[in-house]
Design a protein around this motif. Structure first.
Motif, mmCIF file in Angstrom:
data_model
loop_
_atom_site.group_PDB
_atom_site.id
_atom_site.type_symbol
_atom_site.label_atom_id
_atom_site.label_comp_id
_atom_site.label_asym_id
_atom_site.label_seq_id
_atom_site.Cartn_x
_atom_site.Cartn_y
_atom_site.Cartn_z
ATOM 1 N N ALA A 136 28.441 32.980 19.573
ATOM 2 C CA ALA A 136 29.236 32.663 18.375
ATOM 3 C C ALA A 136 29.080 31.213 17.947
ATOM 4 O O ALA A 136 29.655 30.807 16.930
ATOM 5 N N TYR A 137 28.296 30.440 18.686
ATOM 6 C CA TYR A 137 28.251 28.991 18.444
ATOM 7 C C TYR A 137 27.908 28.646 16.997
ATOM 8 O O TYR A 137 28.526 27.763 16.391
ATOM 9 N N ARG B 227 22.000 34.161 20.405
ATOM 10 C CA ARG B 227 22.634 32.960 19.844
ATOM 11 C C ARG B 227 21.843 32.434 18.641
ATOM 12 O O ARG B 227 22.422 32.059 17.622
ATOM 13 N N ALA B 228 20.508 32.443 18.763
ATOM 14 C CA ALA B 228 19.681 31.959 17.658
ATOM 15 C C ALA B 228 19.719 32.931 16.479
ATOM 16 O O ALA B 228 19.684 32.513 15.322
#
Lengths: 233, 295
Positions: free
Chosen positions: B83-84, B127-128
């Protein structure tokens, strides 16, 4: 072991602190807290710079930071008076703006900053060095600005080391004696007040203030240390 | 649609690379050739001039970057890592949906230190992908993985990117990984020495450096050109190029024989007796022997 001395030694019958003692406590707590805030604001970016920037300028800055830490504190206090004193050029410059840097609360803060800033910077620099710079790079590729990446990645990852740096900084700021003795004898903080009480009343009579001194200086480092351990598990 | 790259770097290594990215593209080069620097320049993490987007900061690019060790943030769990890049109150819901779609939902609450190398790479890709990316950069995506999880992870990465139609550039020093790509780019001597489909490049190495990168163990000069052949393709026959055995060592089920013909040759032979000093004859099957024109 030294804490056992609180129980076994001293005369606790005059358990009331004198007005001068209370004043010293207020001076130490307010002056120490102000110093720590100033040191954190100024020292954190400098520590990050020293950790991230190799080169001669960085090495020179590190040397300049280290020198006050390596100097005997009484000698440093005398040198600071010769710079910030009422007759010294820097002292008179500040005085024009109404800031007197000897024997004032501002002088107490200045002395504490000189005592604790190098310790904070060296410890904070070590904390930042523990964080691989690659993590910030990843944060940038995930859309963060450098500033946002610092607060979301680097700062949390350096938190344990920075907590230790802050704890050391607080202990140095509140416990400094040599520099404060020369630069800010008035208003006396707890160390100077303890010293004068020992001279005037004897060592047996200062235990109540010693207890307050320890109570003021130990909880923050202990709390930060325990918090760091919790983050480890 | 191929993505053209024409990028010039000065630090930490001087490079000028002109090539195309088509589908899953492998960037094959030796360690220290500048593969990581090139990927970082494409991600905006190193200064470079040229195309694409050389003037944009990394946060303004639609480029995903997977470093060699996945680099999951150790203070966040798998879901928080995913979720960053997302914003808003529903970012964890979105991240969980993405993990579920990738078959990684069960790992969501795992702390990153408990993930295996392959799982970490998958979460790092998730994440990416949480951000809209138009190019994915993978730096030695399987170098840190053991042999058992390496192939599975690599195929998962390729299939996941293919399914989303996201072009990727994967730096590797492993010709076996390069062979799985849609497009292969060879980096040596600070520039691109060859590019093409893996079939074209493996069948027709353009120069000695390309043949070395592609894993040809035997390269020797002959008649003004160079010849190259893989050790596994050399046959020992009754007649052929005579060679003197120098040494023989066990190599899996067979033997690795080093000999002089008179140029050094390495052969992967089946079981047999190959005493040092013995003379054997080597045969090169048609198609296995590559001729490289001397530049």
């Amino acid at each position: 072991m030294p804490l056992l001395g609180l129980l076994t030694g001293g005369d606790w019958s005059p358990s009331e602190l004198s007005a001068a003692d209370w004043h010293a406590i207020a001076t130490s707590l307010l002056g120490g807290a102000t110093s720590v805030v100033l040191i954190t604001l100024a020292g954190t970016p400098l520590a990050l710079y020293l950790a991230r920037t190799p080169g001669r300028l960085s090495a020179l800055a590190e040397t300049l930071v280290l020198i006050p830490m390596l100097m005997p504190t009484l000698a440093l206090g005398i040198l600071l008076v010769s710079i910030y004193g009422p007759a010294a050029p820097l002292g008179t410059t500040f005085a024009r703006f109404g800031i007197i840097l000897t024997n004032t609360p501002a002088a107490f803060v200045l002395a504490s900053v000189y005592a604790a800033l190098p310790t904070y910077i060296i410890a904070a620099r070590a904390a930042f060095l523990q964080v691989p710079p690659g993590f910030e790079d990843i944060a940038l590729t995930l859309g963060d600005s450098p500033r946002r990446a610092f607060f979301r990645v680097t700062l949390p990852l350096a938190q344990r080391g920075l907590s230790a740096a802050l704890a050391l900084c607080w202990v140095r700021a509140i416990g400094e004696f040599g520099i404060v003795l020369i630069l800010a004898y008035f208003p006396a903080g707890m160390p100077v007040q303890l010293w004068t009480d020992v001279q005037d009343l004897g060592i047996q009579a200062v235990f109540p203030l010693v207890a307050v001194f320890l109570a003021a200086s130990l909880p923050l480092p202990l709390w930060l240390g325990l918090r760091g351990r919790r983050h480890l598990t | 649609m191929p993505l053209s790259v024409d990028l010039r770097l000065h630090t930490p290594i001087a490079l000028h690379t002109v090539f195309e990215i088509r589908g899953f593209t492998a960037l094959l080069g030796r360690s220290g050739a500048g593969k990581t620097s090139l990927l970082k320049a494409l991600a905006g993490l190193l200064p470079a001039t040229g195309t694409p987007s050389a003037s944009l900061p990394p946060q303004a690019r639609s480029t995903g970057y997977l470093p060699q060790n996945a680099a999951l943030f150790p203070h966040l769990n798998a879901l928080e890592n995913t979720a960053y890049a997302l914003r808003g109150p529903d970012r964890f819901t979105k991240a969980q949906s993405l993990l579920d779609a990738l078959g990684l939902g069960e790992l969501a609450m795992h702390h990153v230190t408990t993930l295996s190398g392959g799982e970490a790479q998958r979460i790092a890709l998730a994440r990416a992908l949480a951000r809209r990316v138009e190019l994915m950069l993978l730096d030695e995506p399987c170098a840190a993985l053991d042999a058992t999880s390496r192939d599975a992870t690599l195929h998962w990465l390729i299939n996941t990117l293919d399914a989303r139609n996201i072009p990727a550039l994967a730096a590797t020093h492993d010709p076996a990984i390069a062979g799985l790509a849609d497009w292969l780019v060879l980096l040596a001597d600070r520039h691109i020495i060859q590019q093409g489909t893996p079939r074209e490049v493996f069948n027709h190495p353009a120069c000695v450096a390309a043949a070395e990168l592609l894993g040809f163990e035997n390269i020797w000069p002959e008649d003004g050109n160079f010849h190259a052949i893989r050790a596994a393709d050399v046959e020992i026959a009754e007649t052929g190029l005579p060679a003197t055995v120098i040494s023989a060592r066990a190599h899996g089920a067979g033997l690795r024989v080093e000999c002089a013909a008179p140029h050094p040759m390495i052969i992967l032979a089946k079981a047999g007796e190959y005493q040092p000093g013995a003379v054997i004859h080597l045969r090169f099957p048609a198609g296995a022997l590559k001729t490289i024109k001397a530049s």
